[in-house]
Design a protein around this motif. Sequence first.
Motif, PDB file in Angstrom:
ATOM      1  N   ASN A   1       0.812  -1.225   0.000  1.00  0.00           N
ATOM      2  CA  ASN A   1       0.000   0.000   0.000  1.00  0.00           C
ATOM      3  C   ASN A   1       0.844   1.273   0.000  1.00  0.00           C
ATOM      4  OD1 ASN A   1      -2.416  -1.434  -0.040  1.00  0.00           O
ATOM      5  ND2 ASN A   1      -2.386  -1.638   2.198  1.00  0.00           N
ATOM      6  N   MET A   2       2.049   1.196  -0.517  1.00  0.00           N
ATOM      7  CA  MET A   2       2.933   2.345  -0.590  1.00  0.00           C
ATOM      8  C   MET A   2       3.331   2.535  -2.061  1.00  0.00           C
ATOM      9  SD  MET A   2       6.480   3.040   1.469  1.00  0.00           S
ATOM     10  CE  MET A   2       6.718   1.282   1.544  1.00  0.00           C
ATOM     11  N   ALA A   3       3.063   3.727  -2.587  1.00  0.00           N
ATOM     12  CA  ALA A   3       3.367   4.008  -3.993  1.00  0.00           C
ATOM     13  C   ALA A   3       4.828   4.403  -4.156  1.00  0.00           C
ATOM     14  CB  ALA A   3       2.469   5.119  -4.499  1.00  0.00           C
ATOM     15  N   ILE A   4       5.457   3.842  -5.163  1.00  0.00           N
ATOM     16  CA  ILE A   4       6.825   4.200  -5.526  1.00  0.00           C
ATOM     17  C   ILE A   4       6.754   4.800  -6.925  1.00  0.00           C
ATOM     18  CG2 ILE A   4       9.165   3.375  -5.976  1.00  0.00           C
ATOM     19  CD1 ILE A   4       8.553   1.077  -4.015  1.00  0.00           C
ATOM     20  N   TYR A   5       7.316   6.001  -7.058  1.00  0.00           N
ATOM     21  CA  TYR A   5       7.290   6.719  -8.325  1.00  0.00           C
ATOM     22  C   TYR A   5       8.669   6.702  -8.971  1.00  0.00           C
ATOM     23  CZ  TYR A   5       2.749   8.365  -6.844  1.00  0.00           C
ATOM     24  OH  TYR A   5       1.439   8.410  -6.444  1.00  0.00           O
ATOM     25  N   ALA A   6       8.670   6.793 -10.295  1.00  0.00           N
ATOM     26  CA  ALA A   6       9.918   6.853 -11.056  1.00  0.00           C
ATOM     27  C   ALA A   6       9.923   8.146 -11.857  1.00  0.00           C
ATOM     28  CB  ALA A   6      10.033   5.657 -11.993  1.00  0.00           C
ATOM     29  N   THR A   7      10.999   8.888 -11.729  1.00  0.00           N
ATOM     30  CA  THR A   7      11.210  10.092 -12.527  1.00  0.00           C
ATOM     31  C   THR A   7      12.395   9.803 -13.440  1.00  0.00           C
ATOM     32  OG1 THR A   7      10.341  11.529 -10.800  1.00  0.00           O
ATOM     33  CG2 THR A   7      11.796  12.538 -12.433  1.00  0.00           C
ATOM     34  N   THR A   8      12.153   9.828 -14.744  1.00  0.00           N
ATOM     35  CA  THR A   8      13.155   9.435 -15.735  1.00  0.00           C
ATOM     36  C   THR A   8      13.465  10.604 -16.656  1.00  0.00           C
ATOM     37  OG1 THR A   8      12.211   7.211 -15.684  1.00  0.00           O
ATOM     38  CG2 THR A   8      13.679   7.717 -17.510  1.00  0.00           C
ATOM     39  N   LEU A   9      14.751  10.778 -16.974  1.00  0.00           N
ATOM     40  CA  LEU A   9      15.112  11.795 -17.947  1.00  0.00           C
ATOM     41  C   LEU A   9      14.463  11.461 -19.282  1.00  0.00           C
ATOM     42  CD1 LEU A   9      17.163  12.663 -15.793  1.00  0.00           C
ATOM     43  CD2 LEU A   9      18.793  13.002 -17.613  1.00  0.00           C
ATOM     44  N   SER A  10      13.844  12.455 -19.881  1.00  0.00           N
ATOM     45  CA  SER A  10      13.135  12.272 -21.151  1.00  0.00           C
ATOM     46  C   SER A  10      14.112  12.194 -22.310  1.00  0.00           C
ATOM     47  CB  SER A  10      12.185  13.443 -21.393  1.00  0.00           C
ATOM     48  OG  SER A  10      11.286  13.578 -20.318  1.00  0.00           O
ATOM     49  N   PRO A  11      13.672  11.575 -23.412  1.00  0.00           N
ATOM     50  CA  PRO A  11      14.506  11.578 -24.611  1.00  0.00           C
ATOM     51  C   PRO A  11      14.759  13.004 -25.068  1.00  0.00           C
ATOM     52  CG  PRO A  11      12.745   9.968 -24.802  1.00  0.00           C
ATOM     53  CD  PRO A  11      12.478  10.774 -23.565  1.00  0.00           C
ATOM     54  N   PRO A  12      15.813  13.285 -25.779  1.00  0.00           N
ATOM     55  CA  PRO A  12      16.724  12.320 -26.389  1.00  0.00           C
ATOM     56  C   PRO A  12      17.665  11.697 -25.356  1.00  0.00           C
ATOM     57  CG  PRO A  12      17.486  14.536 -26.854  1.00  0.00           C
ATOM     58  CD  PRO A  12      16.184  14.662 -26.123  1.00  0.00           C
ATOM     59  N   ASN A  13      18.196  10.537 -25.726  1.00  0.00           N
ATOM     60  CA  ASN A  13      19.044   9.785 -24.799  1.00  0.00           C
ATOM     61  C   ASN A  13      20.340  10.492 -24.444  1.00  0.00           C
ATOM     62  OD1 ASN A  13      17.214   7.711 -24.562  1.00  0.00           O
ATOM     63  ND2 ASN A  13      18.085   6.554 -26.252  1.00  0.00           N
ATOM     64  N   ASP A  14      20.771  11.451 -25.259  1.00  0.00           N
ATOM     65  CA  ASP A  14      22.003  12.144 -24.906  1.00  0.00           C
ATOM     66  C   ASP A  14      21.825  13.014 -23.664  1.00  0.00           C
ATOM     67  OD1 ASP A  14      20.436  13.926 -26.339  1.00  0.00           O
ATOM     68  OD2 ASP A  14      22.112  14.789 -27.454  1.00  0.00           O
ATOM     69  N   ASN A  15      20.571  13.256 -23.220  1.00  0.00           N
ATOM     70  CA  ASN A  15      20.348  13.917 -21.931  1.00  0.00           C
ATOM     71  C   ASN A  15      20.920  13.073 -20.795  1.00  0.00           C
ATOM     72  OD1 ASN A  15      19.086  16.233 -22.828  1.00  0.00           O
ATOM     73  ND2 ASN A  15      17.025  15.411 -22.581  1.00  0.00           N
ATOM     74  N   ALA A  16      20.637  11.772 -20.830  1.00  0.00           N
ATOM     75  CA  ALA A  16      21.150  10.876 -19.792  1.00  0.00           C
ATOM     76  C   ALA A  16      22.667  10.777 -19.863  1.00  0.00           C
ATOM     77  CB  ALA A  16      20.517   9.497 -19.921  1.00  0.00           C
ATOM     78  N   THR A  17      23.214  10.728 -21.061  1.00  0.00           N
ATOM     79  CA  THR A  17      24.665  10.681 -21.222  1.00  0.00           C
ATOM     80  C   THR A  17      25.306  11.942 -20.648  1.00  0.00           C
ATOM     81  OG1 THR A  17      24.436   9.319 -23.192  1.00  0.00           O
ATOM     82  CG2 THR A  17      26.540  10.454 -22.900  1.00  0.00           C
ATOM     83  N   ALA A  18      24.712  13.103 -20.936  1.00  0.00           N
ATOM     84  CA  ALA A  18      25.225  14.368 -20.402  1.00  0.00           C
ATOM     85  C   ALA A  18      25.133  14.393 -18.881  1.00  0.00           C
ATOM     86  CB  ALA A  18      24.455  15.544 -20.995  1.00  0.00           C
ATOM     87  N   PHE A  19      24.030  13.882 -18.325  1.00  0.00           N
ATOM     88  CA  PHE A  19      23.859  13.828 -16.874  1.00  0.00           C
ATOM     89  C   PHE A  19      24.962  12.994 -16.242  1.00  0.00           C
ATOM     90  CE2 PHE A  19      22.438  12.092 -12.902  1.00  0.00           C
ATOM     91  CZ  PHE A  19      21.667  13.076 -12.312  1.00  0.00           C
ATOM     92  N   ILE A  20      25.216  11.808 -16.801  1.00  0.00           N
ATOM     93  CA  ILE A  20      26.234  10.906 -16.250  1.00  0.00           C
ATOM     94  C   ILE A  20      27.623  11.528 -16.366  1.00  0.00           C
ATOM     95  CG2 ILE A  20      27.367   8.656 -16.562  1.00  0.00           C
ATOM     96  CD1 ILE A  20      24.545   7.551 -17.265  1.00  0.00           C
ATOM     97  N   LYS A  21      27.914  12.205 -17.475  1.00  0.00           N
ATOM     98  CA  LYS A  21      29.214  12.871 -17.626  1.00  0.00           C
ATOM     99  C   LYS A  21      29.386  13.970 -16.582  1.00  0.00           C
ATOM    100  CE  LYS A  21      30.074  11.986 -22.499  1.00  0.00           C
ATOM    101  NZ  LYS A  21      30.157  12.562 -23.843  1.00  0.00           N
ATOM    102  N   GLU A  22      28.332  14.743 -16.328  1.00  0.00           N
ATOM    103  CA  GLU A  22      28.388  15.793 -15.304  1.00  0.00           C
ATOM    104  C   GLU A  22      28.556  15.183 -13.916  1.00  0.00           C
ATOM    105  OE1 GLU A  22      28.402  19.242 -15.261  1.00  0.00           O
ATOM    106  OE2 GLU A  22      28.810  18.974 -17.388  1.00  0.00           O
ATOM    107  N   PHE A  23      27.857  14.086 -13.649  1.00  0.00           N
ATOM    108  CA  PHE A  23      27.960  13.397 -12.366  1.00  0.00           C
ATOM    109  C   PHE A  23      29.405  12.963 -12.125  1.00  0.00           C
ATOM    110  CE2 PHE A  23      27.470   9.536  -9.690  1.00  0.00           C
ATOM    111  CZ  PHE A  23      26.794  10.102  -8.620  1.00  0.00           C
ATOM    112  N   LYS A  24      30.025  12.400 -13.164  1.00  0.00           N
ATOM    113  CA  LYS A  24      31.417  11.952 -13.059  1.00  0.00           C
ATOM    114  C   LYS A  24      32.352  13.148 -12.877  1.00  0.00           C
ATOM    115  CE  LYS A  24      34.919   9.228 -15.469  1.00  0.00           C
ATOM    116  NZ  LYS A  24      35.224   8.457 -16.676  1.00  0.00           N
ATOM    117  N   ALA A  25      32.156  14.212 -13.668  1.00  0.00           N
ATOM    118  CA  ALA A  25      33.024  15.389 -13.593  1.00  0.00           C
ATOM    119  C   ALA A  25      32.954  16.068 -12.234  1.00  0.00           C
ATOM    120  CB  ALA A  25      32.641  16.384 -14.692  1.00  0.00           C
ATOM    121  N   ARG A  26      31.835  15.947 -11.556  1.00  0.00           N
ATOM    122  CA  ARG A  26      31.638  16.581 -10.250  1.00  0.00           C
ATOM    123  C   ARG A  26      32.034  15.667  -9.099  1.00  0.00           C
ATOM    124  NH1 ARG A  26      25.955  19.772 -11.408  1.00  0.00           N
ATOM    125  NH2 ARG A  26      26.760  20.881 -13.211  1.00  0.00           N
ATOM    126  N   GLY A  27      32.834  14.665  -9.385  1.00  0.00           N
ATOM    127  CA  GLY A  27      33.338  13.794  -8.329  1.00  0.00           C
ATOM    128  C   GLY A  27      32.329  12.763  -7.866  1.00  0.00           C
TER     129      GLY A  27
END
Length: 167
Positions: free
Chosen positions: A101-127
């Motif tokens: 009885n507990m809802a779990i939500y998912a928030t996903t980066l929208s296409p294009p897929n290079d948004n996710a690639t850019a996010f991961i690169k920024e995550f890595k660059a920021r330690g």
Amino acid sequence: MVTPLLFLTVSAFSTPLLENSSYHQQGNTCFLTVNEERNQQNIVLLLSLSASEEAAVTVFHRQAFEDKSAGLLRQSTTQLDNWYANQDYPVDHRLYKEVDNMAIYATTLSPPNDNATAFIKEFKARGNKTRLDMDGMNTYLFFVADKAQADAFYQCGISVKSLAAIQ
């Protein structure tokens, strides 16, 4: 006496960070799971790299959003004196599943897929750490991944892309 005390002190302060993230591989997909710093069991950032698909970024949480709604996610630095610019990404919110009885939500980066690639690169660059702000959430989210876990994830991503290029 000093050595056991030093070991106990180091262990006590390093254990939460080591348990804060985990890396694993399933087939040709690599995953890095990072628990939110303050809500370790309630909010999780999942990064994935795959040979057959592009990168993906999803935040699992309990914040209720209208099913299949859209918004913005802002990725920013965790330190005030850091020079990295904020990055904004469009996101889609959806109900992931209900457990006890507990809802779990998912928030996903929208296409294009290079948004996710850019996010991961920024995550890595920021330690391997970031602060996220989602439209509709009244608090910032802080994610810090263990360096060894994150490095294994990035190496896995390189390996599966190389393997896909060979085949």
